[in-house]
Design a protein around this motif. Structure first.
Motif, PDB file in Angstrom:
ATOM      1  N   SER A   1       0.712  -1.246  -0.002  1.00  0.00           N
ATOM      2  CA  SER A   1       0.148   0.028   0.016  1.00  0.00           C
ATOM      3  C   SER A   1       0.798   1.379   0.198  1.00  0.00           C
ATOM      4  O   SER A   1       1.730   1.495   0.592  1.00  0.00           O
ATOM      5  CB  SER A   1      -0.901  -0.058   1.228  1.00  0.00           C
TER       6      SER A   1
ATOM      7  N   GLU B   1      -0.566   4.425  -7.984  1.00  0.00           N
ATOM      8  CA  GLU B   1      -0.175   4.272  -6.574  1.00  0.00           C
ATOM      9  C   GLU B   1      -1.179   2.942  -6.047  1.00  0.00           C
ATOM     10  O   GLU B   1      -2.469   3.147  -6.336  1.00  0.00           O
ATOM     11  CB  GLU B   1      -0.414   5.228  -5.825  1.00  0.00           C
ATOM     12  N   ARG B   2      -0.714   1.957  -5.404  1.00  0.00           N
ATOM     13  CA  ARG B   2      -1.382   1.349  -4.636  1.00  0.00           C
ATOM     14  C   ARG B   2      -2.295   1.541  -3.474  1.00  0.00           C
ATOM     15  O   ARG B   2      -1.655   2.320  -2.759  1.00  0.00           O
ATOM     16  CB  ARG B   2      -0.375  -0.061  -4.072  1.00  0.00           C
ATOM     17  N   LYS B   3      -3.465   1.437  -3.562  1.00  0.00           N
ATOM     18  CA  LYS B   3      -4.422   1.935  -2.450  1.00  0.00           C
ATOM     19  C   LYS B   3      -4.044   1.075  -1.128  1.00  0.00           C
ATOM     20  O   LYS B   3      -3.452  -0.005  -0.918  1.00  0.00           O
ATOM     21  CB  LYS B   3      -5.820   1.416  -2.719  1.00  0.00           C
TER      22      LYS B   3
ATOM     23  N   ARG C   1       4.194   2.109  -5.762  1.00  0.00           N
ATOM     24  CA  ARG C   1       3.862   2.735  -7.159  1.00  0.00           C
ATOM     25  C   ARG C   1       4.404   1.604  -8.245  1.00  0.00           C
ATOM     26  O   ARG C   1       5.262   1.009  -8.078  1.00  0.00           O
ATOM     27  CB  ARG C   1       4.472   4.142  -7.453  1.00  0.00           C
TER      28      ARG C   1
ATOM     29  N   ALA D   1      -7.163  -1.642  -7.840  1.00  0.00           N
ATOM     30  CA  ALA D   1      -6.523  -1.635  -6.572  1.00  0.00           C
ATOM     31  C   ALA D   1      -5.516  -0.248  -6.604  1.00  0.00           C
ATOM     32  O   ALA D   1      -4.772  -0.138  -5.541  1.00  0.00           O
ATOM     33  CB  ALA D   1      -5.828  -3.142  -6.258  1.00  0.00           C
ATOM     34  N   PHE D   2      -5.594   0.503  -7.587  1.00  0.00           N
ATOM     35  CA  PHE D   2      -4.690   1.436  -7.771  1.00  0.00           C
ATOM     36  C   PHE D   2      -5.359   2.740  -7.810  1.00  0.00           C
ATOM     37  O   PHE D   2      -6.581   2.809  -8.532  1.00  0.00           O
ATOM     38  CB  PHE D   2      -3.663   1.198  -9.092  1.00  0.00           C
ATOM     39  N   GLU D   3      -4.668   3.966  -7.543  1.00  0.00           N
ATOM     40  CA  GLU D   3      -5.138   5.168  -7.674  1.00  0.00           C
ATOM     41  C   GLU D   3      -4.178   5.713  -8.744  1.00  0.00           C
ATOM     42  O   GLU D   3      -3.142   5.641  -8.769  1.00  0.00           O
ATOM     43  CB  GLU D   3      -5.174   6.006  -6.869  1.00  0.00           C
TER      44      GLU D   3
END
Length: 317
Positions: A242, A315-317, A245, A284-286
């Motif tokens: 989390s 980026e991983r949430k 990236r 699962a990413f932003e």
């Protein structure tokens, strides 16, 4: 699998460099996008000439670690003498397996530059370039059996038509497939020159661009590039912690579409309800950048191959 490419964009092969194995594209943008932590663990899925890896290492402290994947044995010669580097001589589709094996899960960031290296284009015997005559090869991993020779001489007409249409957007892909099947009746097509001679009568438009599209389609098929990319993307939520990236550089819209959809939606298909705005993202990413990052004018002047490069960072949430 990806749908048909809607652009005429094709990855152009590299011209010979005076001294560089490969000029890394979007180098500053990659380092910035990964937001590197000095004591983090990072993965370069496509080590190649090591340009991106060296830039990452410069940002890492003594406790940082870099895992470098590359299925091409030639890449090993570029490894730095650095104890922080772990080299994995395999395709990045095996990412999670080898990270588990070496006990480095989860990681802080993953990079993949999906372009063919200048070295591969410029080494005639590898068979990637239309500028040389050589055996029809195009294997990134010399250990695998399937080569361009195998594809051109064993695939049926329908298979050839489909791959040239989908992976290269060759304008007369059906005619090309039929011409290849007819030509090999008199004997196998063994070399690049032999292939060009066999199909010269049906080449459309600019021959250089035409063969670039044909060779791109063959290379994608030989190396299962889109299948490997999908497998890589599907593993990213399992290997990145989390806040970590992922940075992916693509060179044609088939690849870029897969990356865009996965980062945005967590899958690869554009569902009907999503078209009308009713689908909720399962990603699962932003997204770090809403639009892909492209080369600056300054980089374009120094490295023409950067023209078609697109960097997407999430980026991983």
């Amino acid at each position: 699998m990806a749908k048909k490419n809607n652009s005429k964009e094709v990855e152009l092969e590299a011209l010979p460099e005076a001294s560089d194995y490969h000029v890394p594209v979007l180098l500053h943008e990659v380092v910035e996008g990964l937001a590197i932590k000095p004591d983090g663990v990072y993965v370069d899925c496509t080590f190649g000439g090591g340009g991106h890896s060296r830039a990452i290492l410069e940002q890492l402290g003594p406790n940082g670690k870099l895992v470098a994947f590359d299925q091409d044995e030639d890449a090993r010669q570029n490894l730095p003498n650095d104890e922080r580097v772990l080299f994995v001589p395999h395709n990045f589709r095996h990412l999670k397996r080898f990270l588990q094996l070496h006990g480095v899960l989860p990681v802080d960031g993953v990079l993949a530059d999906l372009g063919v290296s200048s070295h591969q284009f410029n080494k005639a015997e590898r068979g990637f370039s239309t500028r040389f005559d050589a055996d029809l090869d195009m294997r990134m991993d010399q250990r695998q059996e399937k080569s361009a020779f195998h594809v051109l001489n064993t695939y049926g007409e329908a298979q050839l038509h489909k791959l040239f249409e989908q992976y290269g957007e060759v304008t007369n892909s059906r005619t090309l497939a039929r011409t290849i099947v007819e030509a090999r009746k008199t004997g196998p097509i063994k070399t690049i020159a032999g292939f060009k001679t066999a199909v010269h009568s049906i080449v459309k438009g600019n021959p250089n661009k035409y063969f670039a599209q044909v060779f791109q389609a063959l290379r994608i098929e030989v190396n299962d590039e889109l299948g490997a990319l999908q497998e890589l993307l599907e593993q990213l939520p399992q290997v990145i912690k989390s806040g970590g990236r992922a940075a992916i550089i693509t060179f044609h819209s088939l690849e870029d579409r897969l990356v865009k959809l996965f980062f945005r939606d967590g899958g690869f298909e554009l569902e009907e309800d999503e078209i009308f705005g009713g689908k909720k993202s399962m990603s699962a990413f932003e997204l770090v950048n809403r639009k892909p990052v492209t080369a600056t004018d300054a980089e374009l002047k120094l490295n023409t191959r950067s023209r078609s490069a697109k960097l997407r960072v999430a980026e991983r949430k």
